[in-house]
Each structure stands twice: as structure tokens, then as C-alpha cells.
Scaffold this motif. Sequence first.
Motif, PDB file in Angstrom:
ATOM      1  N   PRO A 228      46.200  18.492 -12.035  1.00  0.00           N
ATOM      2  CA  PRO A 228      45.639  19.485 -11.185  1.00  0.00           C
ATOM      3  C   PRO A 228      46.280  19.441  -9.891  1.00  0.00           C
ATOM      4  O   PRO A 228      46.267  18.265  -9.261  1.00  0.00           O
ATOM      5  CB  PRO A 228      44.087  19.182 -11.320  1.00  0.00           C
ATOM      6  N   TYR A 229      46.234  20.480  -9.047  1.00  0.00           N
ATOM      7  CA  TYR A 229      46.464  20.429  -7.587  1.00  0.00           C
ATOM      8  C   TYR A 229      47.773  20.186  -7.254  1.00  0.00           C
ATOM      9  O   TYR A 229      48.288  19.680  -6.301  1.00  0.00           O
ATOM     10  CB  TYR A 229      45.709  19.574  -6.722  1.00  0.00           C
ATOM     11  N   HIS A 230      48.958  20.061  -8.182  1.00  0.00           N
ATOM     12  CA  HIS A 230      50.281  20.011  -8.047  1.00  0.00           C
ATOM     13  C   HIS A 230      50.906  21.157  -7.416  1.00  0.00           C
ATOM     14  O   HIS A 230      50.858  22.110  -7.816  1.00  0.00           O
ATOM     15  CB  HIS A 230      51.103  19.605  -9.253  1.00  0.00           C
ATOM     16  N   PHE A 231      51.147  20.910  -6.194  1.00  0.00           N
ATOM     17  CA  PHE A 231      52.102  21.989  -5.284  1.00  0.00           C
ATOM     18  C   PHE A 231      53.057  22.636  -6.291  1.00  0.00           C
ATOM     19  O   PHE A 231      53.887  21.916  -6.731  1.00  0.00           O
ATOM     20  CB  PHE A 231      52.545  21.812  -4.100  1.00  0.00           C
ATOM     21  N   PRO A 232      53.176  24.153  -6.373  1.00  0.00           N
ATOM     22  CA  PRO A 232      53.999  24.788  -7.338  1.00  0.00           C
ATOM     23  C   PRO A 232      55.383  24.772  -6.933  1.00  0.00           C
ATOM     24  O   PRO A 232      56.501  25.481  -7.377  1.00  0.00           O
ATOM     25  CB  PRO A 232      53.557  26.278  -7.207  1.00  0.00           C
ATOM     26  N   GLU A 233      55.805  23.868  -6.108  1.00  0.00           N
ATOM     27  CA  GLU A 233      57.428  23.605  -5.718  1.00  0.00           C
ATOM     28  C   GLU A 233      57.949  22.649  -6.601  1.00  0.00           C
ATOM     29  O   GLU A 233      58.994  22.643  -6.884  1.00  0.00           O
ATOM     30  CB  GLU A 233      57.525  23.227  -4.344  1.00  0.00           C
ATOM     31  N   LYS A 234      57.126  21.892  -7.346  1.00  0.00           N
ATOM     32  CA  LYS A 234      57.542  20.631  -8.127  1.00  0.00           C
ATOM     33  C   LYS A 234      57.830  21.223  -9.761  1.00  0.00           C
ATOM     34  O   LYS A 234      56.952  22.201  -9.797  1.00  0.00           O
ATOM     35  CB  LYS A 234      56.372  19.646  -7.896  1.00  0.00           C
ATOM     36  N   LEU A 235      58.467  20.426 -10.419  1.00  0.00           N
ATOM     37  CA  LEU A 235      58.920  21.118 -11.810  1.00  0.00           C
ATOM     38  C   LEU A 235      58.151  21.526 -12.543  1.00  0.00           C
ATOM     39  O   LEU A 235      57.882  22.799 -13.074  1.00  0.00           O
ATOM     40  CB  LEU A 235      59.751  19.891 -12.709  1.00  0.00           C
TER      41      LEU A 235
END
Length: 375
Positions: free
Chosen positions: A186-193
Amino acid sequence: MTIIVTGGAGFIGSNFIYYMLDAHPEDRVICVDKLTYAGNLSTLKDVMDNPNFRFVKADICDREAIYQLFAEEKPDVVVNFAAESHVDRSILNPEVFLQTNVIGTATLMDASRKFGVKRYHQVSTDEVYGDLPLDRPDLFFTETTPIHTSSPYSSSKAGADLLVLAYHRTYGLPVTISRCSNNYGPYHFPEKLIPLMITKALADEPLPVYGEGINVRDWLYVEDHCKAIDLILRNGRVGEVYNIGGHNEMRNIDIVKMICKALGKPESLIKYVEDRKGHDMRYAIDPTKIHSELGWLPETKFVDGIRKTIDWYLTHREWWEEILSGEYQAYYEKMYGAREELKPEAPKSDETKNPDETPETPKPDDSKREPLPIG
Ligand code: NAD
Ligand code: DAU
């Protein structure tokens, strides 16, 4: 115990704050975050009213602000998550990486010395070891693998690690360092794979896979990382480096196909695009030290963690839709707009794995291990 957590409005830092306030309600947690593009105060909304929590907006490079905060709070422990963390952005603009990741680390350690902090913990990365060849599954990163970086991001993190070890040797600062593999959750920034592919697939937009998609990353559910750091803070040996990873190596293309399947989206959304410059081929952590010294083991299997993560993005649309509607769009255009699309044929070694199984990963075997041909 009073703990200063820097970068706590970002992906792993926020997960760590939630974990610590829950696991150790006797501790006080102070989050210091500059709220860059990657920091999001809404991520911390559920702890804002917790009497054991305080949020302070500050830049870790701002010596005056940091000293003032340390003087006020007299922290026992500092955990430094704050960083510029995205490899692609470091290729576009290295300078801010040097500033935050190196100068920011030095500033926090100077404050830790001045105010008698009992433990300074540096959250580092497996990327400081460079990469491993795809055809040597017997090789893993250990804590003694030479530093051998590829990107401005990993070089800035390696520079910080060296400074941390130097502050221990020179000034006796009680430090620990953890070097973790790729996190997801959760809360992983949407620029990462992983979050990029989930959010793009949900919008039926192209899924940009770099090169052939055969680069390997060693994925760990973020909560397992948080638990490992907590163990290091409480039982880790001062001056030591601990690798953290869960023997969960996956090729990028397999992850993207798994996400398509889970969301019921066609694989025709996948677009092979121009590769990342200096793209590391394979990361793989040997976590023997943290397992044997501190008893840490990952608890979440990839098959469960990825389902939980996809469910989280499905039920928290407002969190990522708000991010996607802001300045992130301009970054996406700049990063991907000029990327040439590669021939749409399947990559050579593309045998899709069964997404319902946790992939088999090679385990370290001391009898076979040889020194890495690097460093
Ligand atoms: P992130 O980019 O999601 O969050 C970084 C946070 O730091 C943001 O909240 C941002 O606002 C804050 N920040 C940036 N510059 C700052 C500054 N100058 N002063 C104060 N705050 C600042 O990063 P993440 O993925 O959560 O990574 C956290 C740490 O873990 C980083 O140090 C990274 O190198 C390390 N790490 C990440 C991974 C991973 O898979 N994401 C794996 C291993 C190690
Ligand atoms: O290994 C730990 C590191 O993991 C951390 O130190 C970094 O902070 C974190 O960002 C992550 O770095 P990576 O470069 O491995 O993560 P990223 O999600 O950017 O990319 C994962 C893989 O997917 C990598 O091989 C590049 C590929 N990729 C990535 C993006 C964004 C694509 O194929 N397409 C994409 O659009």
C-alpha cells in the motif's frame, strides 16, 4: 522511546509509522518530511490524531530546522527513510539526489551526534551492490559484496552508506544500516513498476515494459521490511549492515502479466519500450545474517502480497487518482512520451510463470558461492 522517522509521508516510511504505532504503543513517533512530489500527507491521515504521533514539515538538509527539532524532542532513535528514491528521475536530474540522499544524511547524523541519539538507522538499498548476471543464479548479494553502483540514485545511496560507516568509526555514532530489496504494498507511488502497472491497466492504458522485460527484482512485502527494521533497532549490532530480502526473484514481464490476469485485462496492453539507461539486470539478496542473528524471516508470500496490494489499489482509488491528476502527469509525459516503442514481438526468453504459484527462487548455497566478479 522517542523515534524520529524521516520520509514518513512516503511509501515505506508511512508503512513503518503505522507498523510502529501499532506494535509499540508506548513509543512516540515524530515524522519529518519535506512533502516532495513523493510525500503525501493524506497517507498519514489515520495517525494524525494519535497523541503519540507528530508531523513536522521540514527538509532534512535544513540544518537549522533539524537541530531545532532535535533540541525540542531529544529523540532516542532516528530512522532515515527520506530520500529521492526513483532511479528514472535520477537519470533525468541527479543533483537533488546528491543533495537529499548525501547532504541530508550528513545533516541528520550531525544532529544525532550533537543531541546524543542512541541509534541512527540508515535505510539503504540492495542497489548499492550493483547488479548480478542473469546466467549466475548461484550469486547473491551479501553484506560483504563490494559497493558497485550503476545509477545516480544508487550512487547517492552508496555515498550515504559510506558516510554513515565513517561517522561510526570516526565519531563513534551508534549506527546501523539496512539494505533491502524491492518493496511493494500500500501507498507505493504510482511511478514505480507495480503500482504503475496496476493503475495503468485499470485505465486500459499501455503498460510500458523496459527492454525485454527480463530484468529480475527480489520483491518483499513492505510490512516485512518494517518488521526487519524494528528488529534491527532493538537487537541489531551497532556498526553493522543487515541485508533484507525474501528470496522472491521475479522477472518484470511476469509481474506485469500477473497484474493483467488479476485485473482481467488483456496482455495486448503491454508495450515494450526503450530500456532504462544503465538498467541493472538482477538483484538478489542473501538474508542469512539478519535471519541467523535476529531471527527475521519474511512472512508474506508474493502470491498473497500481490493480491493484497491489487485489492488496496482497487479500494483506495481516491489516494492514487489524486496523485495522477497533479504534477505527476508532466513527469509521465517527459519520461515516457519520448520513449521509442520497441518491436511488439514477445521477448526471447519469455516463458510466463504460473501466476498462482510463488515462483521458485534459487536459494544461496555456500558450497557454490564464488566471489562476485565485480568491485
Ligand atoms: P518514497 O519516494 O516513496 O518516499 C520518500 C519520502 O521522503 C517522501 O515522503 C518525500 O517527501 C521525503 N523526502 C524526500 N526528500 C526529502 C527531504 N529533503 N527532506 C525530508 N523529506 C524528504 O521512497 P520509498 O520508496 O518509501 O523509500 C524510502 C527509503 O527506502 C529510501 O531511502 C529508499 O532509498 C529506501 N528503499 C526503498 C526501496 C523500495 O523498493 N521502494 C527498497 C529499498 C530501500
Ligand atoms: O532494489 C531496491 C530499489 O527498488 C529501491 O532502492 C528504489 O528506491 C526503488 O525505486 C526500486 O528501484 P527499481 O529501479 O528496481 O524499481 P522500479 O519500480 O523503478 O523498477 C522495477 C523494474 O521495472 C526495473 O527493472 C525497471 C522496470 N520498469 C520500471 C518502470 C517504472 C519497467 O519495465 N517499466 C516502467 O515503467
